[in-house]
Design a protein around this motif. Sequence first.
Motif, PDB file in Angstrom:
ATOM      1  N   ASN A 133      46.511  51.429 -34.256  1.00  0.00           N
ATOM      2  CA  ASN A 133      46.683  51.711 -35.683  1.00  0.00           C
ATOM      3  C   ASN A 133      47.150  50.456 -36.418  1.00  0.00           C
ATOM      4  O   ASN A 133      48.346  50.311 -36.719  1.00  0.00           O
ATOM      5  CB  ASN A 133      47.698  52.850 -35.875  1.00  0.00           C
ATOM      6  N   PRO A 134      46.238  49.561 -36.698  1.00  0.00           N
ATOM      7  CA  PRO A 134      46.626  48.291 -37.332  1.00  0.00           C
ATOM      8  C   PRO A 134      47.116  48.465 -38.766  1.00  0.00           C
ATOM      9  O   PRO A 134      46.582  49.285 -39.524  1.00  0.00           O
ATOM     10  CB  PRO A 134      45.326  47.478 -37.300  1.00  0.00           C
ATOM     11  N   ASP A 135      48.169  47.717 -39.103  1.00  0.00           N
ATOM     12  CA  ASP A 135      48.636  47.677 -40.482  1.00  0.00           C
ATOM     13  C   ASP A 135      47.619  46.919 -41.334  1.00  0.00           C
ATOM     14  O   ASP A 135      46.788  46.176 -40.817  1.00  0.00           O
ATOM     15  CB  ASP A 135      49.993  46.974 -40.569  1.00  0.00           C
ATOM     16  N   LEU A 136      47.728  47.086 -42.639  1.00  0.00           N
ATOM     17  CA  LEU A 136      46.758  46.467 -43.548  1.00  0.00           C
ATOM     18  C   LEU A 136      46.750  44.949 -43.422  1.00  0.00           C
ATOM     19  O   LEU A 136      45.689  44.316 -43.491  1.00  0.00           O
ATOM     20  CB  LEU A 136      47.072  46.872 -44.993  1.00  0.00           C
ATOM     21  N   HIS A 137      47.919  44.336 -43.184  1.00  0.00           N
ATOM     22  CA  HIS A 137      47.944  42.868 -43.110  1.00  0.00           C
ATOM     23  C   HIS A 137      47.397  42.352 -41.780  1.00  0.00           C
ATOM     24  O   HIS A 137      47.244  41.140 -41.608  1.00  0.00           O
ATOM     25  CB  HIS A 137      49.354  42.321 -43.370  1.00  0.00           C
ATOM     26  N   LYS A 138      47.104  43.257 -40.833  1.00  0.00           N
ATOM     27  CA  LYS A 138      46.465  42.848 -39.573  1.00  0.00           C
ATOM     28  C   LYS A 138      44.945  42.886 -39.696  1.00  0.00           C
ATOM     29  O   LYS A 138      44.233  42.343 -38.854  1.00  0.00           O
ATOM     30  CB  LYS A 138      46.897  43.773 -38.435  1.00  0.00           C
ATOM     31  N   LYS A 139      44.448  43.524 -40.734  1.00  0.00           N
ATOM     32  CA  LYS A 139      43.008  43.611 -40.952  1.00  0.00           C
ATOM     33  C   LYS A 139      42.516  42.367 -41.688  1.00  0.00           C
ATOM     34  O   LYS A 139      43.292  41.667 -42.344  1.00  0.00           O
ATOM     35  CB  LYS A 139      42.673  44.868 -41.756  1.00  0.00           C
ATOM     36  N   VAL A 140      41.236  42.093 -41.582  1.00  0.00           N
ATOM     37  CA  VAL A 140      40.650  40.919 -42.242  1.00  0.00           C
ATOM     38  C   VAL A 140      40.329  41.253 -43.693  1.00  0.00           C
ATOM     39  O   VAL A 140      39.801  42.331 -43.993  1.00  0.00           O
ATOM     40  CB  VAL A 140      39.382  40.460 -41.495  1.00  0.00           C
ATOM     41  N   HIS A 141      40.638  40.322 -44.584  1.00  0.00           N
ATOM     42  CA  HIS A 141      40.432  40.553 -46.021  1.00  0.00           C
ATOM     43  C   HIS A 141      39.273  39.748 -46.598  1.00  0.00           C
ATOM     44  O   HIS A 141      38.846  40.014 -47.714  1.00  0.00           O
ATOM     45  CB  HIS A 141      41.728  40.234 -46.771  1.00  0.00           C
ATOM     46  N   CYS A 142      38.782  38.771 -45.845  1.00  0.00           N
ATOM     47  CA  CYS A 142      37.568  38.048 -46.250  1.00  0.00           C
ATOM     48  C   CYS A 142      36.968  37.377 -45.028  1.00  0.00           C
ATOM     49  O   CYS A 142      37.699  36.782 -44.217  1.00  0.00           O
ATOM     50  CB  CYS A 142      37.873  37.001 -47.321  1.00  0.00           C
ATOM     51  N   LYS A 165      22.860  37.567 -35.463  1.00  0.00           N
ATOM     52  CA  LYS A 165      24.227  38.023 -35.165  1.00  0.00           C
ATOM     53  C   LYS A 165      25.127  37.853 -36.383  1.00  0.00           C
ATOM     54  O   LYS A 165      25.974  38.712 -36.670  1.00  0.00           O
ATOM     55  CB  LYS A 165      24.794  37.237 -33.978  1.00  0.00           C
ATOM     56  N   MET A 166      24.946  36.764 -37.119  1.00  0.00           N
ATOM     57  CA  MET A 166      25.752  36.558 -38.325  1.00  0.00           C
ATOM     58  C   MET A 166      25.435  37.629 -39.362  1.00  0.00           C
ATOM     59  O   MET A 166      26.332  38.104 -40.070  1.00  0.00           O
ATOM     60  CB  MET A 166      25.509  35.157 -38.890  1.00  0.00           C
ATOM     61  N   ARG A 167      24.170  38.035 -39.427  1.00  0.00           N
ATOM     62  CA  ARG A 167      23.808  39.122 -40.345  1.00  0.00           C
ATOM     63  C   ARG A 167      24.444  40.440 -39.902  1.00  0.00           C
ATOM     64  O   ARG A 167      24.847  41.268 -40.734  1.00  0.00           O
ATOM     65  CB  ARG A 167      22.277  39.272 -40.390  1.00  0.00           C
ATOM     66  N   GLU A 168      24.516  40.655 -38.588  1.00  0.00           N
ATOM     67  CA  GLU A 168      25.173  41.863 -38.075  1.00  0.00           C
ATOM     68  C   GLU A 168      26.649  41.882 -38.461  1.00  0.00           C
ATOM     69  O   GLU A 168      27.196  42.929 -38.810  1.00  0.00           O
ATOM     70  CB  GLU A 168      25.039  41.934 -36.556  1.00  0.00           C
ATOM     71  N   VAL A 169      27.281  40.728 -38.377  1.00  0.00           N
ATOM     72  CA  VAL A 169      28.687  40.629 -38.785  1.00  0.00           C
ATOM     73  C   VAL A 169      28.816  40.951 -40.265  1.00  0.00           C
ATOM     74  O   VAL A 169      29.719  41.691 -40.681  1.00  0.00           O
ATOM     75  CB  VAL A 169      29.247  39.220 -38.487  1.00  0.00           C
ATOM     76  N   ARG A 170      27.902  40.428 -41.063  1.00  0.00           N
ATOM     77  CA  ARG A 170      27.911  40.709 -42.501  1.00  0.00           C
ATOM     78  C   ARG A 170      27.762  42.204 -42.767  1.00  0.00           C
ATOM     79  O   ARG A 170      28.457  42.765 -43.616  1.00  0.00           O
ATOM     80  CB  ARG A 170      26.756  39.975 -43.205  1.00  0.00           C
ATOM     81  N   LYS A 171      26.861  42.836 -42.028  1.00  0.00           N
ATOM     82  CA  LYS A 171      26.641  44.263 -42.210  1.00  0.00           C
ATOM     83  C   LYS A 171      27.907  45.054 -41.871  1.00  0.00           C
ATOM     84  O   LYS A 171      28.298  45.963 -42.603  1.00  0.00           O
ATOM     85  CB  LYS A 171      25.481  44.734 -41.322  1.00  0.00           C
ATOM     86  N   GLY A 172      28.541  44.679 -40.749  1.00  0.00           N
ATOM     87  CA  GLY A 172      29.777  45.358 -40.368  1.00  0.00           C
ATOM     88  C   GLY A 172      30.872  45.163 -41.391  1.00  0.00           C
ATOM     89  O   GLY A 172      31.618  46.093 -41.712  1.00  0.00           O
ATOM     90  N   ALA A 173      30.977  43.948 -41.922  1.00  0.00           N
ATOM     91  CA  ALA A 173      31.978  43.668 -42.944  1.00  0.00           C
ATOM     92  C   ALA A 173      31.685  44.438 -44.228  1.00  0.00           C
ATOM     93  O   ALA A 173      32.601  44.957 -44.883  1.00  0.00           O
ATOM     94  CB  ALA A 173      32.034  42.174 -43.230  1.00  0.00           C
ATOM     95  N   ALA A 174      30.399  44.517 -44.578  1.00  0.00           N
ATOM     96  CA  ALA A 174      30.011  45.238 -45.791  1.00  0.00           C
ATOM     97  C   ALA A 174      30.360  46.721 -45.697  1.00  0.00           C
ATOM     98  O   ALA A 174      30.800  47.331 -46.673  1.00  0.00           O
ATOM     99  CB  ALA A 174      28.521  45.063 -46.045  1.00  0.00           C
ATOM    100  N   GLU A 175      30.188  47.291 -44.515  1.00  0.00           N
ATOM    101  CA  GLU A 175      30.529  48.703 -44.329  1.00  0.00           C
ATOM    102  C   GLU A 175      32.029  48.938 -44.492  1.00  0.00           C
ATOM    103  O   GLU A 175      32.460  50.025 -44.881  1.00  0.00           O
ATOM    104  CB  GLU A 175      30.063  49.172 -42.952  1.00  0.00           C
ATOM    105  N   LEU A 176      32.805  47.900 -44.195  1.00  0.00           N
ATOM    106  CA  LEU A 176      34.254  47.975 -44.370  1.00  0.00           C
ATOM    107  C   LEU A 176      34.672  47.478 -45.758  1.00  0.00           C
ATOM    108  O   LEU A 176      35.866  47.396 -46.060  1.00  0.00           O
ATOM    109  CB  LEU A 176      34.955  47.134 -43.297  1.00  0.00           C
ATOM    110  N   LYS A 177      33.677  47.105 -46.572  1.00  0.00           N
ATOM    111  CA  LYS A 177      33.885  46.606 -47.933  1.00  0.00           C
ATOM    112  C   LYS A 177      34.677  45.302 -47.962  1.00  0.00           C
ATOM    113  O   LYS A 177      35.396  45.013 -48.918  1.00  0.00           O
ATOM    114  CB  LYS A 177      34.559  47.674 -48.806  1.00  0.00           C
ATOM    115  N   ILE A 178      34.536  44.514 -46.893  1.00  0.00           N
ATOM    116  CA  ILE A 178      35.207  43.226 -46.814  1.00  0.00           C
ATOM    117  C   ILE A 178      34.292  42.153 -47.401  1.00  0.00           C
ATOM    118  O   ILE A 178      33.135  42.041 -46.999  1.00  0.00           O
ATOM    119  CB  ILE A 178      35.543  42.867 -45.350  1.00  0.00           C
TER     120      ILE A 178
END
Length: 279
Positions: A133-142, A165-178
């Motif tokens: 259960n990571p705190d918000l400051h443990k998550k990536v913000h950009c 693979k970089m596009r896959e990372v982008r997709k995963g980040a986009a789903e998390l709204k990062i």
Amino acid sequence: MEMIEEVRNLKLRHPKVEHLRLLVVGPVGAGKSTLINSIGSIFQGRLYQGALADTACDTSFTQKLQTQKIRDGESEKFLPFVISDIMGLEGSASAAGIRVDDIIMVLQGHIKDGYRFIHSEPIKRQDRSYRSNPDLHKKVHCVVLVFPADKTAMMEHDEDGVIAKMREVRKGAAELKIPQVVVMTMVDKACPEVRKDLKMIYSSKKIKEKMQECSKQLGVPMNYVYPVKNYHEETELRDDVDVLLLSALKQILTFANDHVQELDNSPTFNPLKRLSTIF
């Protein structure tokens, strides 16, 4: 320099965020660790080495999740952001390099600092380095996608699958709204004119073409692609190098701060409020 003061005085927009967390992602040899050291150098006022780098290695020199706090040399206080460095991306046929699913776990804050990545298998929930259960400051913000300007020609064919693979990372980040940006390193190697005079970067047709290639292949808008030069051969700091790095960093921190502010303003489920509407 005004931009340095703006970063020093950055106010975080979420009460539960201790610092903004940036994650650098990119292929082996893109200059991720050197980018972190270059940013640290600016605020230390001297050449600084916090993240270990190796320019003679064909595989990722960084093997663990390593988070760097940047200390301000003037106040001796830590700046309001940290930068997480990870193992480099390698081709699909390689038996090394970081797995995309592990990167997504890092984005979500599930992987603790110091975890050694294993290409053959993703991190398991029972691993001691897994955070449930990571705190918000443990998550990536950009997410900062790092790619060398002198290697953009390989992006179109992507024979080894690194760009995919970089596009896959982008997709995963986009789903998390990062939010995601591209930092295009090694501009001096991509353009002879820029190598002679870094200020020519603003008028170089070759650098603009390289930015367009990054934008097209990675799907990131042109105004989110930042050309920079890392400190890799200099023995002293230079204003023209600092300006490019600070311009990119300032925008990256703005996007990260916008992201945490949106999280603070996002609606949360309140069961008592729901019951009050029913009865």
